[in-house]
Design an enzyme around this catalytic site. Sequence first.
Site, PDB file in Angstrom:
ATOM      1  N   CYS A 142       0.845  -1.194   0.000  1.00 20.39           N
ATOM      2  CA  CYS A 142       0.000   0.000   0.000  1.00 20.39           C
ATOM      3  C   CYS A 142       0.882   1.246   0.000  1.00 20.39           C
ATOM      4  CB  CYS A 142      -0.938   0.008   1.204  1.00 20.39           C
ATOM      5  SG  CYS A 142      -0.087   0.214   2.772  1.00 20.39           S
ATOM      6  N   CYS A 145       3.632   1.728   2.601  1.00 22.26           N
ATOM      7  CA  CYS A 145       4.899   1.018   2.359  1.00 22.26           C
ATOM      8  C   CYS A 145       5.838   1.888   1.517  1.00 22.26           C
ATOM      9  CB  CYS A 145       4.646  -0.303   1.635  1.00 22.26           C
ATOM     10  SG  CYS A 145       3.613  -1.461   2.526  1.00 22.26           S
ATOM     11  N   CYS A 185      40.489 -22.267 -21.055  1.00 20.04           N
ATOM     12  CA  CYS A 185      40.884 -23.003 -19.844  1.00 20.04           C
ATOM     13  C   CYS A 185      40.135 -22.446 -18.641  1.00 20.04           C
ATOM     14  CB  CYS A 185      42.393 -22.894 -19.610  1.00 20.04           C
ATOM     15  SG  CYS A 185      42.937 -21.196 -19.307  1.00 20.04           S
ATOM     16  N   CYS A 233      40.363 -18.748 -17.850  1.00 20.75           N
ATOM     17  CA  CYS A 233      39.479 -17.851 -18.610  1.00 20.75           C
ATOM     18  C   CYS A 233      38.148 -17.689 -17.883  1.00 20.75           C
ATOM     19  CB  CYS A 233      39.221 -18.399 -20.012  1.00 20.75           C
ATOM     20  SG  CYS A 233      40.691 -18.537 -21.038  1.00 20.75           S
ATOM     21  N   ASP A 268       4.137  22.906 -34.019  1.00 19.90           N
ATOM     22  CA  ASP A 268       5.257  23.388 -34.824  1.00 19.90           C
ATOM     23  C   ASP A 268       5.209  22.879 -36.260  1.00 19.90           C
ATOM     24  OD1 ASP A 268       5.793  20.772 -34.191  1.00 19.90           O
ATOM     25  OD2 ASP A 268       7.957  21.051 -34.080  1.00 19.90           O
TER      26      ASP A 268
END
Length: 605
Positions: free
Chosen positions: A16, A19, A83, A86, A498
Amino acid sequence: MSEQKHVTLRVTGMTCAACANRIEKVLNKMDGVKANVNLAMEKATIKYDPSKQNIADIETKIENLGYGVATEKVTLDIEGMTCAACATRIEKGLNRMEGVTSAAVNLATNSAVVEYKEGVTSVEDILEKIKKLGYRGQIRNEEQDDAVRKEERLKQKQRQLAISIILSLPLLYTMLAHMPFDIGLPMPHWLMNPWFQLLLATPVQFYIGGPFYVGAYRALRNKSANMDVLVALGTSAAYVYSLYEAWRTLGNPDYMPRLYFETSAVLITLVLVGKYFEALAKGRTTEAISKLVSLQAKEATVIRNGEEMKVPLEEVVIGDTIVVKPGEKIPVDGMVIAGASSVDESMITGESIPVDKKEGDYVIGATMNTNGVLTIRAEKVGKDTALANIIKIVEEAQGSKAPIQRMADTISGIFVPIVVGIAVVSFLIWYFFVAPGDLAKALEAAIAVLVIACPCALGLATPTSIMVGTGKGAEQGILFKGGEYLEGTHKINAVLLDKTGTVTKGKPEVTDVLAFREDMLDYAVSAESASEHPLAHAIVEYGKKQAISMKPLEHFSAITGHGIEAVIDGKSILIGTRKLMKERSVAISVHEDKMGSSPKDVLDF
């Protein structure tokens, strides 16, 4: 002072307005933090000074209040790992990223599962980090998006509501027995049995109504009160008193208990109905964002190592060479480096007439390439594109607070304690003055005050209306920078536009036809039927309305940026601009006077 950082966190557990208010107040008390929490969007928009706070401190503060910060999860395919070192390098690099809560890299499957905070970081940032580490990542399977999660939560609410209604209906029926007059409906004895009613009411009270107790505990633990406190107090009072009355029948079988199990169960059901409608309203308000997101292309054709390949939009990086074919959406903002075409930019500008694009021109992502092949260089990708910025503006506007909402938040913040106080006063007045010594009557009055006076409508109505207003505006091409501007629209007494494109439909339509020969429209519609140009579509649509019969095409070719040429019934057809007519030495001056002084396309044969 260091530069302010902006993040948006998805907060879970809010029920609510109190909160949202509580979280916002606590965050704003943190040094260098300015927060805006929106209940309807379930998001916290936060600006903070990184020299004073970090995102982890902010998340911890939210979690300490009893709420959560939602995370996203993505699975990535990693290329280039050779490997274990990495995998370790990528994993450590990702785990150091702000907003990444966990990253696990698997060398055997060449994949990474990354959990991250949306709004703090993004999939694009994660992929960029992997690239900087010397590897390449791509999305394998992204977790369901917001719309799917909300749909699942809605279905869960539907299930809970259905169970609550099924268990509450028999109890609601028993309320007819309390009517001051006989309505003639049968009332089975077993239905009035206190233990049968207890059996029905208990799952509703503690299983279906469990979230109210959790929410009330969180609020009280943080020395505040919210709607959950009202619901938990009111329904618990009715349930516990009914349980006490049922217990009294054990020692005295002739005792007529005053039961209120139906009160607690029906009230919880009604509150759930309200929450279900709230969830529906919140779901509808995000449709505008979903529609804007859907405008984006899903993938792009990029040239890498001399070959064309389709890749997901998220994998396009700045500098990529992208090929856009006729009828495709332009995936990102960029510069045309080869080719020529007409681009429909109505989704950005509102102008219905496509814009001619050639080498050196700028194109905008999500606009439509109509008739030529364009090769562009990606200059803005991901969250930097024009459409992404429009989406960001709409999201910020939906999350912003109008002056009236700030007032509503202030009221809802003190509403619950006042209601509890009034309920206590009501109980005392009834117990000592109105119905002296009648605990049941006094309790009824207190429960009525507690449960009816929920501030959730006050706290939710305003942000929801702002979301609906900004969302509907975005659907119509109108963007609001914030809730305060939307609230101020009632003061508008004049609108200045515009350009004409601002108020057009975004697609061309034929309004007038100046026929220089009787069969001109037949030939024009037939020739344009093979074109992909929006103007051609408009002419063909007009022809269909006029029931024009199509003539077979013997030849057709598009002249990019100028028009078309075709052969029908052995006759050469040329449709296009003044420039095209002059290039082909077609005399049009005799017709221009009839068409007026405004620049228009000319049809000639």
